[in-house]
Design a protein around this motif. Structure first.
Motif, PDB file in Angstrom:
ATOM      1  N   LEU A   9       0.833  -1.210   0.000  1.00 59.61           N
ATOM      2  CA  LEU A   9       0.000   0.000   0.000  1.00 59.61           C
ATOM      3  C   LEU A   9       0.865   1.257   0.000  1.00 59.61           C
ATOM      4  CD1 LEU A   9      -2.825   1.260   0.135  1.00 59.61           C
ATOM      5  CD2 LEU A   9      -2.663   1.121   2.622  1.00 59.61           C
ATOM      6  N   LEU A  10       1.912   1.262   0.810  1.00 62.77           N
ATOM      7  CA  LEU A  10       2.825   2.406   0.843  1.00 62.77           C
ATOM      8  C   LEU A  10       3.425   2.666  -0.528  1.00 62.77           C
ATOM      9  CD1 LEU A  10       4.660   4.529   2.302  1.00 62.77           C
ATOM     10  CD2 LEU A  10       6.304   2.680   2.524  1.00 62.77           C
ATOM     11  N   LEU A  11       3.930   1.627  -1.167  1.00 64.21           N
ATOM     12  CA  LEU A  11       4.559   1.804  -2.473  1.00 64.21           C
ATOM     13  C   LEU A  11       3.539   2.170  -3.544  1.00 64.21           C
ATOM     14  CD1 LEU A  11       7.193  -1.063  -2.392  1.00 64.21           C
ATOM     15  CD2 LEU A  11       7.544   1.387  -1.988  1.00 64.21           C
ATOM     16  N   ASN A  41      15.306   3.221  -0.891  1.00 67.20           N
ATOM     17  CA  ASN A  41      15.475   3.625  -2.294  1.00 67.20           C
ATOM     18  C   ASN A  41      14.172   3.608  -3.087  1.00 67.20           C
ATOM     19  OD1 ASN A  41      18.247   3.947  -1.910  1.00 67.20           O
ATOM     20  ND2 ASN A  41      18.639   1.798  -2.337  1.00 67.20           N
ATOM     21  N   LEU A  42      13.108   3.071  -2.516  1.00 72.51           N
ATOM     22  CA  LEU A  42      11.830   2.984  -3.217  1.00 72.51           C
ATOM     23  C   LEU A  42      10.864   4.102  -2.850  1.00 72.51           C
ATOM     24  CD1 LEU A  42      11.273  -0.855  -2.828  1.00 72.51           C
ATOM     25  CD2 LEU A  42      12.175   0.342  -4.818  1.00 72.51           C
ATOM     26  N   VAL A  43      11.064   4.720  -1.689  1.00 73.17           N
ATOM     27  CA  VAL A  43      10.146   5.753  -1.198  1.00 73.17           C
ATOM     28  C   VAL A  43      10.628   7.112  -1.665  1.00 73.17           C
ATOM     29  CG1 VAL A  43       9.193   6.832   0.868  1.00 73.17           C
ATOM     30  CG2 VAL A  43       9.521   4.372   0.803  1.00 73.17           C
ATOM     31  N   GLN A  44       9.696   7.874  -2.251  1.00 79.09           N
ATOM     32  CA  GLN A  44      10.016   9.213  -2.734  1.00 79.09           C
ATOM     33  C   GLN A  44       9.771  10.210  -1.621  1.00 79.09           C
ATOM     34  OE1 GLN A  44       7.560   9.901  -6.138  1.00 79.09           O
ATOM     35  NE2 GLN A  44       8.255   8.057  -7.184  1.00 79.09           N
ATOM     36  N   LEU A  45      10.803  10.953  -1.259  1.00 80.19           N
ATOM     37  CA  LEU A  45      10.656  11.981  -0.222  1.00 80.19           C
ATOM     38  C   LEU A  45      10.361  13.316  -0.886  1.00 80.19           C
ATOM     39  CD1 LEU A  45      13.634  10.999   2.071  1.00 80.19           C
ATOM     40  CD2 LEU A  45      11.237  10.429   2.350  1.00 80.19           C
ATOM     41  N   GLU A  54       8.491   0.096  18.065  1.00 82.00           N
ATOM     42  CA  GLU A  54       9.831   0.406  17.557  1.00 82.00           C
ATOM     43  C   GLU A  54       9.992   0.060  16.081  1.00 82.00           C
ATOM     44  OE1 GLU A  54      12.573  -1.583  20.149  1.00 82.00           O
ATOM     45  OE2 GLU A  54      12.313  -0.102  21.722  1.00 82.00           O
ATOM     46  N   ARG A  55       9.057   0.478  15.273  1.00 82.85           N
ATOM     47  CA  ARG A  55       9.106   0.212  13.836  1.00 82.85           C
ATOM     48  C   ARG A  55       9.750   1.392  13.117  1.00 82.85           C
ATOM     49  NH1 ARG A  55       3.887  -0.083   9.997  1.00 82.85           N
ATOM     50  NH2 ARG A  55       5.012  -0.199   8.058  1.00 82.85           N
ATOM     51  N   PHE A  56      10.552   1.093  12.105  1.00 77.94           N
ATOM     52  CA  PHE A  56      11.143   2.153  11.287  1.00 77.94           C
ATOM     53  C   PHE A  56      10.058   2.930  10.574  1.00 77.94           C
ATOM     54  CE2 PHE A  56      15.151  -0.458  10.963  1.00 77.94           C
ATOM     55  CZ  PHE A  56      15.978   0.492  11.507  1.00 77.94           C
ATOM     56  N   ARG A  57      10.259   4.219  10.426  1.00 79.08           N
ATOM     57  CA  ARG A  57       9.424   5.006   9.525  1.00 79.08           C
ATOM     58  C   ARG A  57       9.778   4.544   8.117  1.00 79.08           C
ATOM     59  NH1 ARG A  57       5.698   8.604  11.069  1.00 79.08           N
ATOM     60  NH2 ARG A  57       6.210   9.817   9.266  1.00 79.08           N
ATOM     61  N   PRO A  58       8.852   4.583   7.166  1.00 81.16           N
ATOM     62  CA  PRO A  58       9.142   4.059   5.823  1.00 81.16           C
ATOM     63  C   PRO A  58      10.363   4.697   5.157  1.00 81.16           C
ATOM     64  CG  PRO A  58       6.800   4.406   6.062  1.00 81.16           C
ATOM     65  CD  PRO A  58       7.451   4.957   7.299  1.00 81.16           C
ATOM     66  N   CYS A  59      10.581   5.976   5.383  1.00 75.60           N
ATOM     67  CA  CYS A  59      11.722   6.627   4.746  1.00 75.60           C
ATOM     68  C   CYS A  59      13.050   6.218   5.386  1.00 75.60           C
ATOM     69  CB  CYS A  59      11.563   8.134   4.753  1.00 75.60           C
ATOM     70  SG  CYS A  59      11.432   8.843   6.400  1.00 75.60           S
ATOM     71  N   ASN A  60      13.014   5.616   6.586  1.00 78.10           N
ATOM     72  CA  ASN A  60      14.238   5.172   7.257  1.00 78.10           C
ATOM     73  C   ASN A  60      14.438   3.660   7.200  1.00 78.10           C
ATOM     74  OD1 ASN A  60      14.897   7.787   8.050  1.00 78.10           O
ATOM     75  ND2 ASN A  60      13.640   7.638   9.874  1.00 78.10           N
ATOM     76  N   SER A 118       3.596   5.949  -6.987  1.00 74.25           N
ATOM     77  CA  SER A 118       2.702   5.908  -8.143  1.00 74.25           C
ATOM     78  C   SER A 118       3.176   6.785  -9.293  1.00 74.25           C
ATOM     79  CB  SER A 118       1.300   6.344  -7.727  1.00 74.25           C
ATOM     80  OG  SER A 118       1.283   7.725  -7.417  1.00 74.25           O
ATOM     81  N   SER A 119       4.013   7.758  -9.019  1.00 71.95           N
ATOM     82  CA  SER A 119       4.489   8.720 -10.024  1.00 71.95           C
ATOM     83  C   SER A 119       3.331   9.457 -10.678  1.00 71.95           C
ATOM     84  CB  SER A 119       5.350   8.032 -11.081  1.00 71.95           C
ATOM     85  OG  SER A 119       6.478   7.455 -10.485  1.00 71.95           O
ATOM     86  N   SER A 120       2.214   9.542  -9.995  1.00 76.53           N
ATOM     87  CA  SER A 120       1.044  10.257 -10.489  1.00 76.53           C
ATOM     88  C   SER A 120       0.983  11.616  -9.809  1.00 76.53           C
ATOM     89  CB  SER A 120      -0.222   9.460 -10.172  1.00 76.53           C
ATOM     90  OG  SER A 120      -1.365  10.255 -10.369  1.00 76.53           O
TER      91      SER A 120
END
Length: 101
Positions: free
Chosen positions: A11-13, A96-100, A84-90, A18-20
């Motif tokens: 879902l995150l990806l 390398n898949l998440v666009q900041l 204690e879960r990583f944030r998606p950007c970390n 989506s590049s939309s």
């Protein structure tokens, strides 16, 4: 648990990768605090309009504020430290898949 984590990652990806321009703009608008101000003003208007006394108005606003404080306190003070879960950007596997923005 692995199925849930995989669904979360998918879902995150789907939303982030989506590049939309439409989806990116929609997500930026939904996560902006200013987007929700008209809703809060409308809710306050309804509370004031439908309450008979100032005490009722104060009670409703105070209870709403207490709910927000409790929810935020439980999330930040109890749930996040215990999960204690990583944030998606970390997360190293997603970095390398998440666009900041």
């Amino acid at each position: 648990m692995d199925t849930l984590l995989q669904a979360d990652t998918d879902l995150l990806l789907a939303l982030n990768g989506s590049s939309s321009q439409f989806v990116d703009g929609l997500m930026m608008a939904l996560t902006s605090g200013f987007t929700w101000i008209p809703m809060y003003v409308a809710l306050l208007y309804l509370v004031v309009k439908n309450s008979e006394t100032m005490g009722q108005i104060v009670l409703v606003v105070a209870c709403a504020a207490l709910c927000v404080l409790l929810a935020d306190g439980i999330a930040d003070g109890i749930v996040k430290p215990s999960v204690e879960r990583f944030r998606p950007c970390n997360d190293p596997s997603l970095r390398n898949l998440v666009q900041l923005v």
